[in-house]
Design a protein around this motif. Structure first.
Motif, short mmCIF file in Angstrom:
data_model
loop_
_atom_site.label_atom_id
_atom_site.label_comp_id
_atom_site.label_asym_id
_atom_site.label_seq_id
_atom_site.Cartn_x
_atom_site.Cartn_y
_atom_site.Cartn_z
N LYS A 279 -17.38 -5.26 -73.67
CA LYS A 279 -16.35 -4.24 -72.93
C LYS A 279 -17.21 -2.94 -72.62
O LYS A 279 -16.73 -2.37 -71.46
N GLU A 280 -17.89 -2.41 -73.73
CA GLU A 280 -18.52 -1.25 -73.30
C GLU A 280 -19.43 -1.21 -72.24
O GLU A 280 -19.56 -0.13 -71.29
N ASP A 281 -20.17 -2.45 -72.06
CA ASP A 281 -21.04 -2.60 -71.03
C ASP A 281 -20.42 -2.83 -69.75
O ASP A 281 -20.87 -1.85 -68.61
N THR A 282 -19.25 -3.47 -69.55
CA THR A 282 -18.50 -3.67 -68.33
C THR A 282 -17.93 -2.13 -67.88
O THR A 282 -17.39 -1.58 -66.68
N GLY A 283 -17.44 -1.38 -68.80
CA GLY A 283 -16.65 -0.22 -69.02
C GLY A 283 -17.64 0.99 -68.21
O GLY A 283 -16.98 1.90 -67.50
N GLN A 284 -18.94 0.93 -68.36
CA GLN A 284 -19.59 2.10 -67.88
C GLN A 284 -19.98 1.78 -66.37
O GLN A 284 -20.07 2.75 -65.46
N SER A 285 -20.13 0.60 -65.98
CA SER A 285 -20.44 0.36 -64.66
C SER A 285 -19.69 -1.02 -63.94
O SER A 285 -19.50 -1.69 -65.04
N THR A 286 -19.68 -1.07 -62.65
CA THR A 286 -18.91 -2.43 -62.32
C THR A 286 -19.69 -3.47 -62.62
O THR A 286 -19.60 -4.60 -62.62
N LYS A 287 -20.88 -3.36 -62.62
CA LYS A 287 -22.18 -4.53 -62.66
C LYS A 287 -22.57 -4.60 -63.91
O LYS A 287 -22.78 -3.53 -64.68
N SER A 288 -22.26 -5.76 -64.74
CA SER A 288 -22.57 -6.14 -66.14
C SER A 288 -24.05 -6.33 -66.12
O SER A 288 -24.54 -6.85 -65.60
N THR A 289 -24.57 -5.56 -67.16
CA THR A 289 -26.03 -5.52 -67.50
C THR A 289 -26.26 -6.62 -68.71
O THR A 289 -27.33 -7.04 -69.12
N PHE A 290 -25.03 -7.10 -69.39
CA PHE A 290 -25.35 -8.10 -70.31
C PHE A 290 -24.71 -9.12 -70.01
O PHE A 290 -23.80 -9.26 -69.09
N GLU A 291 -25.39 -10.37 -70.61
CA GLU A 291 -25.00 -11.79 -70.21
C GLU A 291 -24.75 -12.65 -71.51
O GLU A 291 -25.92 -12.65 -71.99
N LEU A 292 -23.99 -13.35 -71.44
CA LEU A 292 -23.90 -14.50 -72.48
C LEU A 292 -24.44 -15.64 -71.91
O LEU A 292 -23.92 -16.35 -70.72
N VAL A 293 -25.24 -16.24 -72.43
CA VAL A 293 -26.18 -17.59 -71.89
C VAL A 293 -26.36 -18.59 -73.07
O VAL A 293 -26.21 -18.37 -74.35
N ARG A 294 -26.32 -19.68 -72.60
CA ARG A 294 -26.56 -20.87 -73.49
C ARG A 294 -28.02 -21.05 -73.83
O ARG A 294 -28.82 -21.17 -72.70
N CYS A 295 -28.51 -21.51 -74.83
CA CYS A 295 -30.07 -21.50 -75.35
C CYS A 295 -30.32 -22.75 -75.86
O CYS A 295 -29.41 -23.33 -76.64
N LYS A 296 -31.56 -23.26 -76.00
CA LYS A 296 -31.90 -24.32 -76.82
C LYS A 296 -33.17 -23.89 -77.42
O LYS A 296 -34.10 -23.43 -76.81
N LEU A 297 -32.96 -24.03 -78.81
CA LEU A 297 -34.21 -23.56 -79.76
C LEU A 297 -34.71 -24.78 -80.24
O LEU A 297 -34.02 -25.72 -80.85
N THR A 298 -35.98 -25.10 -79.80
CA THR A 298 -36.64 -26.14 -80.32
C THR A 298 -37.79 -25.91 -81.41
O THR A 298 -38.58 -24.88 -81.20
N LEU A 299 -37.58 -26.67 -82.48
CA LEU A 299 -38.53 -26.43 -83.70
C LEU A 299 -39.36 -27.39 -83.84
O LEU A 299 -38.90 -28.69 -83.68
N PHE A 300 -40.58 -27.16 -83.94
CA PHE A 300 -41.72 -28.45 -84.05
C PHE A 300 -42.05 -28.58 -85.38
O PHE A 300 -41.55 -28.29 -86.28
N TYR A 301 -43.03 -29.47 -85.48
CA TYR A 301 -43.47 -29.98 -86.67
C TYR A 301 -44.27 -28.87 -87.53
O TYR A 301 -43.98 -28.77 -88.90
N ASP A 302 -44.76 -28.01 -86.92
CA ASP A 302 -45.46 -26.91 -87.72
C ASP A 302 -44.35 -26.01 -88.35
O ASP A 302 -44.68 -25.20 -89.23
N TYR A 303 -43.04 -25.79 -87.83
CA TYR A 303 -42.08 -25.04 -88.54
C TYR A 303 -41.62 -25.56 -90.06
O TYR A 303 -41.35 -24.56 -90.79
N TRP A 304 -41.71 -26.88 -90.02
CA TRP A 304 -40.97 -27.43 -91.18
C TRP A 304 -41.74 -26.97 -92.25
O TRP A 304 -43.04 -27.35 -92.39
N PRO A 305 -41.10 -26.88 -93.64
CA PRO A 305 -41.94 -26.58 -94.72
C PRO A 305 -42.37 -28.06 -95.27
O PRO A 305 -41.92 -29.18 -94.83
N MET A 306 -43.42 -28.33 -96.13
CA MET A 306 -43.93 -29.39 -96.70
C MET A 306 -42.89 -30.14 -97.59
O MET A 306 -43.04 -31.28 -97.19
N ASP A 307 -42.22 -29.67 -98.37
CA ASP A 307 -41.27 -30.33 -99.01
C ASP A 307 -40.39 -31.12 -98.26
O ASP A 307 -40.15 -32.13 -98.46
N GLU A 308 -39.75 -30.53 -97.01
CA GLU A 308 -38.86 -31.17 -96.40
C GLU A 308 -39.46 -32.33 -95.34
O GLU A 308 -39.10 -33.33 -95.28
#
Length: 581
Positions: A279-308
């Motif tokens: 709301k603060e972003d849209t209140g300052q100007s008519t153009k919004s500089t913030f945006e909600l987007v959907r993302c995909k976070l991919t975790l590879f083999y090197d991320y997982w710990p040894m025990d898991e």
């Protein structure tokens, strides 16, 4: 026989009695120190947080037939690292770079909090020098920015854009310096250095997976959506002026990854802190500089710990081996019988998860039965070199695990023993090995006499003395322990010895019989300081202190001495290690 029992912080029984045969007509008793390591199985409860292999989604390209999965599970030599890739759906707040860190502090409690994953992610191909933005204007499109960025860095020819003459000459110069002229093969052979296969593979990975970090543990991708999706929700929340503000970004931006709990929520369901920011972003100007987007976070083999990883590979019901001893670049495992069918899998995971520190993984085949205390080791993964360098107490030791004995788990006990030495002491190390106690003590005490039966260990001991520049303070012997004790205490050196270390847990107590009657020929009217003897030993009895005291009494032929015992808890199988003093 008088027995005194004192209560100390470790509940150590101290047994004192006057000497008879060992020190005739002398009121000063010999003091022997016993240290005991008891077997105690401690179960540690680990609190799991963050992502898990049981969560997330496997990429569709990894779907396999059940027969292939069974073959991979039964294979003891190799497994597919891509099968541990997991994709997680997240929601992110895309903001300009200048507002990124300020919003991170405001939304700290609502951002992603996973181990080794930053909650700020870069957006590929949108970084532009801020000084160029005023010159470009506000109507520039994303495609133009990408093209300009590639032309600046000399990467435009592959996209069909013509490279400027200046950038073309610069590109030729850089190619000559790094790889030689491409068009002239003879000059290229002279000037182009040979490239390793590893470097070529890493370059291919970096070109194919842009956005992956240096360790290639994670990748963040923005899911492209149509402009109509989600506009109704944002319009109702932020007002009519929000309609049509979704646009392609012209400038550097960052993604603030929100907590995984907000992945499938609508704008109305988000926390108030995020709504206020929008709301603060849209209140300052008519153009919004913030945006909600959907993302995909991919975790590879090197991320997982040894025990898991091991928990997913091993069958259910098998205890996951999580601890190993580190000796330089070597990981020393003590696998159970149930782990032996999967020993190569375990070794590969241990090697992968501890690179580059660990380069070799070995397993002890059998217990120590020889006089030299050498272990039978099987190399399971990595290079086959068992010669390594160990750093302990600021000293460097060359060790060959195939021919000498070394135990890194006793480093704390060795340091505790060294803390009791002073510059006036003269130390006699009966079973010195490659010198972890003798060489470290040489920095503190006046003189050290080191002995070992293994000639190869003596060779490494002399080498380590020179390597640590302490060869002038250490005198090395190569003989049996009893013979060494009798020889050293029958000479003039016996008067100066104040500390004796006997670190041979299997048989050290039995070697005490060499001290019987060694001071019978001593002049009666001469002042004499008797040494402190530190004896290490194993015990399988329920009362290790009593068992070890009986072994000392038998070795000294019922001579009453001042005995102080200390039990140290260690994970040893069905036995206790005692140190008596």
């Amino acid at each position: 026989m008088a027995t005194k029992l004192f209560l100390r912080p470790h509940s150590i029984p101290l047994i004192t009695f006057p000497p008879k045969l060992l020190f005739p007509k002398n009121p000063k008793p010999l003091t022997i120190s016993l240290f005991c390591f008891t077997t105690q199985t401690q179960t540690q409860t680990q609190i799991h947080y963050g992502p898990s292999l049981h969560q997330g989604i496997k990429p569709s390209s990894q779907s396999q037939n059940p027969q292939q999965q069974q073959q991979e599970e039964q294979s003891d030599l190799m497994f597919d690292e891509q099968s541990f890739t997991r994709v997680f759906d997240l929601t992110a707040l895309r903001v300009p770079v200048k507002d990124c860190f300020a919003l991170e502090s405001r939304l700290r409690g609502h951002l992603l909090n996973w181990p080794r994953i930053r909650n700020i992610a870069r957006v590929p191909n949108d970084d532009v020098d801020p000084n160029l933005l005023p010159l470009l204007g506000s109507t520039i499109q994303q495609e133009d920015l990408v093209s300009l960025e590639r032309r600046i860095h000399g990467k435009a020819e592959g996209d069909g854009d013509v490279l400027s003459p200046v950038l073309h000459r610069d590109k030729l110069a850089r190619e000559f310096n790094a790889r030689g002229f491409i068009k002239f093969r003879n000059l290229a052979k002279i000037s182009r250095p040979k490239r390793k296969k590893k470097d070529v593979k890493e370059e291919e990975r970096s070109e194919g997976n842009k956005g992956i970090g240096k360790n290639e543990i994670a990748l963040v991708e923005v899911v492209e959506e149509e402009e109509e999706e989600g506009e109704g929700d944002l319009k109702g929340l932020l007002g009519d002026e929000f309609k049509g503000t979704r646009r392609k970004w012209s400038g550097p931006s960052r993604l603030l990854l929100l907590d995984e709990r907000y992945a499938a929520r609508k704008v109305e369901e988000l926390p108030e802190a995020i709504k206020v920011v929008l709301k603060e972003d849209t209140g300052q100007s008519t153009k919004s500089t913030f945006e909600l987007v959907r993302c995909k976070l991919t975790l590879f083999y090197d991320y997982w710990p040894m025990d898991e990883i091991l928990e997913a590979l091993l069958p259910k019901g098998i205890i996951v081996p999580s601890a190993f001893e580190t000796v330089g670049h070597i990981a020393h495992l003590n696998l159970r019988e149930e782990h032996l069918p999967y020993k190569n899998l375990i070794a590969k995971v241990v090697l992968d998860k501890n690179k580059p520190k660990i380069q070799t993984v070995v397993n002890k085949i059998d217990a120590i039965h020889n006089d030299y205390r050498t272990m039978q080791l099987e190399v399971l993964a990595g290079n086959h070199s068992l010669v390594t360098t160990v750093v302990e107490n600021g000293m460097r030791f060359h060790v060959d695990l195939a021919t000498v004995y070394w135990n890194s788990r006793l480093a704390t006990e060795r340091q505790r023993l060294l803390n009791g030495f002073t510059y006036r002491d003269v130390v006699c190390d009966v079973f010195s090995g490659v010198g972890p106690i003798a060489i470290s003590a040489a920095r503190i005490v006046k003189r050290v006499y080191a002995n070992d039966l293994n000639p190869i260990a003596v060779e490494y001991l002399e080498r380590n003395c020179v390597f640590n520049k302490l060869e002038k303070k250490i005198k090395v012997f190569n003989m049996d322990g009893r013979r060494f004790i009798q020889a050293i205490f029958s000479s003039d050196k016996a008067k100066s010895i104040t500390q004796v270390v006997m670190n041979l847990p299997n048989d050290a107590a039995e070697y005490l019989d060499a001290f019987r009657g060694i001071y019978t020929d001593r002049p009666k009217n001469e002042d004499f300081t008797f040494p402190m003897i530190h004896v290490y030993g194993f015990s399988k009895a329920q009362d290790p202190e009593f068992d070890f005291h009986e072994r000392i009494r038998i070795a000294l032929s019922e001579v009453e001495v001042n005995v102080e015992m200390r039990r140290i808890c260690k994970k040893l199988r069905n036995r206790s290690v005692v140190i008596a003093r």
